[in-house]
Design an enzyme around this catalytic site. Structure first.
Site, PDB file in Angstrom:
ATOM      1  N   ASP A  78      34.761  41.598  47.549  1.00  0.00           N
ATOM      2  CA  ASP A  78      35.642  42.689  47.169  1.00  0.00           C
ATOM      3  C   ASP A  78      35.705  43.719  48.304  1.00  0.00           C
ATOM      4  OD1 ASP A  78      37.101  44.267  45.030  1.00  0.00           O
ATOM      5  OD2 ASP A  78      35.438  45.635  45.403  1.00  0.00           O
ATOM      6  N   GLU A  96      38.589  39.823  50.637  1.00  0.00           N
ATOM      7  CA  GLU A  96      39.733  40.679  50.317  1.00  0.00           C
ATOM      8  C   GLU A  96      39.815  41.640  51.493  1.00  0.00           C
ATOM      9  OE1 GLU A  96      41.298  43.317  46.542  1.00  0.00           O
ATOM     10  OE2 GLU A  96      39.247  43.637  47.238  1.00  0.00           O
TER      11      GLU A  96
END
Length: 655
Positions: free
Chosen positions: A315, A352
């Site tokens: 993330d 990401e």
């Protein structure tokens, strides 16, 4: 009373046959106390052991060995005048509803190595899923809804679907407090997604079938899930959050890192007073510090080696590529160290590649795979019918060479997705023009405002059969594009059965029927489910859809790629173009494909290439019933043209 020895500076709680070694990093601290509890419900410890810095301290690490300590021992740390804290290296925490009363649990490592599947990246098909939301609905018909065990019961479904990996939203413990109040019943809303970590090792009990306060059986339950997925040829990828913690910024909570040493664990500015906030969550983890790097590597190795997972999706991974001033380093950061790690370099590493301060898709070090946000955006725009997308769309379908073709990176450096947990589901993309997030308690101000969605004539759910039909057709169009694109496809859970969140594009605090997978809904979307299965089978059968090398935009006697418009070799790349066609040759099977993508509101007649000794056969036409798709002996196309319906996609195959 425990008898104790000095111990060694090995972080965490290490359970041995004759006791437990406890150790914690605490820089420039004067007093460190180890509290031992009898029960997770106790507010006061049964024993407080004050560590002697002349005996129990090596460098910045405080340590102690408790003789006769055993697995399951409950403990906290007290550092100077800070509140009691949890051990960030603990493998389990107690299940107190009040997080400030939680204790760490000393767990013994099993060292049972689960064999990894090591499916090649180009052959990977990812299914992003939330363990609880996948089976929480009563109609999931599992024995333990919303749990690791419940998910295990649905493995046959995933195997039948054809995916090769599940990507779980965060599973290590997080603080679920949001402060939001639901508008319907005034209840406090909790964070169900898990992007608010307390520690990076302890598996959450929120998804365990055993909710006992002091139990640590969740670890066994999760390992059983991983083992069973592996038996069925499915890998496990964890969504991991190393960019921020639940402690927030100034005035935030104390769980561990703030008490251990603020400057070590967080990026600070203005004379170390103000927290940098590249995460958008109040703080930013300082992944430049050796202590933090070692903790992250240890965490990843624990999940990979001890828990048996096969890879990780990071993330806001770009934060791991920033220096202490917040500037992008990329190749000279922890990101590069991870792909050079002798162990972690063998697992799947997915990023990401953006954060609150920048967008770095394509800038990750070699050997990383990246979520391709540009792919998501252009497919949505094209399906919606937006002008000026054809050239961009073709680049994305052919593996985004303009982004990833450098440093020997391959097409499977990019993860192609149209939907994920964050945003609309695929059905909501074709059912809503606007987000509907009022139930989140933030006055509809949260969530993305630019969704590139189109409701096809009615906002939200409808009984209009014509609208439902075009929506299903658009779902098929998106799924078709996803599975014929070069790179690694990722599908969001439930998209294969028309799952809806009723227009909520930021459902992080919705643990209810609006986010639970509705398994009965699958009855009305069985055509979409079958279409998904068939597209996955097609991708697996023909190498041309999962090339290791980038496709070249040239037609060499039908042994490469041909780009076309309604006329052969005349693609329309003008601003107002809403269609494109291309031919692909699969050398392994001596098979040619002709693919038509028509986002125009009218019918288009596409000229077909001539085949030597073969004929075109209709494989897919999303405007037709599924009964006419994916047939071994489909309709032979004798004409020199193929009439393509509005808003439809077609695949012809040489036979």
């Amino acid at each position: 009373m425990y008898n104790w020895e000095a111990g060694v500076p090995k972080l965490g709680a290490t359970v041995e046959s004759n006791g437990i070694n406890f150790a914690i990093f605490a820089k420039n601290k004067k007093k460190v106390v180890l509290n031992i509890y009898k029960s997770g419900s106790d507010l006061l410890p049964k024993e407080k052991i004050v560590l002697d810095p002349s005996i129990n301290k090596t460098g910045d690490i405080w340590h102690i060995f408790l003789q006769n300590g055993s697995e399951g021992t409950l403990y906290t740390w007290k550092i100077d005048d800070y509140p009691e804290i949890l051990d960030p290296y603990a493998l389990s925490y107690t299940n107190n509803k009040n997080y400030s009363n939680r204790k760490s649990i000393a767990i013994k490592l099993s060292h049972e190595k689960e064999k990894h599947l090591e499916i090649p990246m180009q052959d990977t098909i990812i299914y992003e899923a939330h363990i609880k939301l996948f089976t929480q609905n009563f109609n999931s018909m599992v024995e333990f809804p919303g749990t690791y065990s419940g998910f295990l019961e649905k493995i046959p479904y995933l195997k039948d679907l054809g995916v090769t990996a599940v990507e779980f939203l965060p599973v290590y413990e997080w603080d679920d407090f949001t402060g939001n109040i639901g508008i319907n019943n005034g209840a406090k809303l909790k964070n169900i997604w898990g992007y608010n970590p307390i520690g990076f090792f302890a598996l959450t009990k929120k998804f365990s079938k055993n909710q006992k306060l002091d139990s640590h059986s969740e670890i066994v339950e999760f390992k059983e899930l991983v083992k069973e997925l592996h038996k069925n040829g499915i890998e496990v990828i964890l969504d991991v959050v190393y960019n921020h913690t639940a402690e927030g910024g100034k005035g935030g909570k104390f769980y561990n890192f703030k008490a251990m040493d603020l400057n070590t664990f967080y990026m600070l500015e203005n004379s170390n007073v103000q927290f940098m906030n590249y995460s958008g969550c109040g703080n930013t983890v300082n992944t430049n510090n050796k202590v933090v790097k070692d903790m992250i590597v240890s965490s990843l190795r624990y999940w990979y080696l001890e828990m048996g997972v096969d890879g990780f999706r990071f993330d806001l991974a770009s934060i791991l590529g920033r220096n202490e001033e917040g500037h992008w380093l990329g190749e000279n950061s922890l990101l590069n160290e991870l792909v050079q790690d002798p162990i972690l370099s063998h697992c799947k590493l997915i990023s990401e590649s953006w954060d609150l301060g920048g967008y770095y898709v394509g800038d990750m070090p070699a050997d990383w795979s990246e979520w391709n946000g540009k792919y998501r955006d252009v497919v949505r725009k094209f399906i919606k019918g937006e002008f000026g997308q054809v050239t961009e769309l073709l680049k994305r379908i052919f593996g985004s060479p303009d982004i990833f073709k450098r440093n020997d990176r391959t097409p499977y450096s990019n993860i192609n997705f149209i939907t994920c947990h964050d945003g609309f589901t695929m059905w909501d993309l074709v059912s809503y023009n606007n987000k509907h997030n009022l139930n989140n308690g933030e006055n509809n101000q949260d969530g993305e405002n630019h969704n590139n969605s189109y409701n096809n004539g009615a906002e939200g759910e409808t009984e209009d059969k014509t609208i439902i039909a075009i929506r299903k057709q658009q779902l098929k169009n998106m799924l078709l594009i996803l599975f014929i694109s070069q790179g690694v496809p990722m599908i969001l859970m439930g998209d294969e059965m028309g799952r809806t969140q009723l227009g909520n594009n930021n459902a992080y605090c919705q643990n209810n029927r609006s986010t639970w997978v509705d398994w009965e809904r699958g009855n009305n979307f069985s055509d979409i489910t079958e279409f998904t299965k068939n597209m996955i089978k097609l991708r697996k059968k023909y190498n041309i859809f999962r090339n290791r090398d980038y496709l070249e935009l040239e037609d060499n006697k039908n042994k490469g790629v041909g780009i076309h418009g309604v006329k052969l070799n005349c693609p329309d790349f003008s601003y107002y173009s809403l269609s494109i066609a291309f031919s692909l040759y699969d050398s392994n099977s001596d098979t040619t494909f002709y693919i038509i993508l028509n986002s125009y509101h009218g019918e288009l007649n596409f000229e077909l290439p001539k085949l030597n000794g073969k004929k075109w056969q209709l494989l897919v036409d999303t405007s037709k019933d599924d009964s006419e798709n994916f047939l071994e002996d489909g309709k032979i196309i004798s004409d020199a043209f193929y009439k393509t319906a509005p808003k439809s996609s077609v695949i012809l195959i040489s036979k």
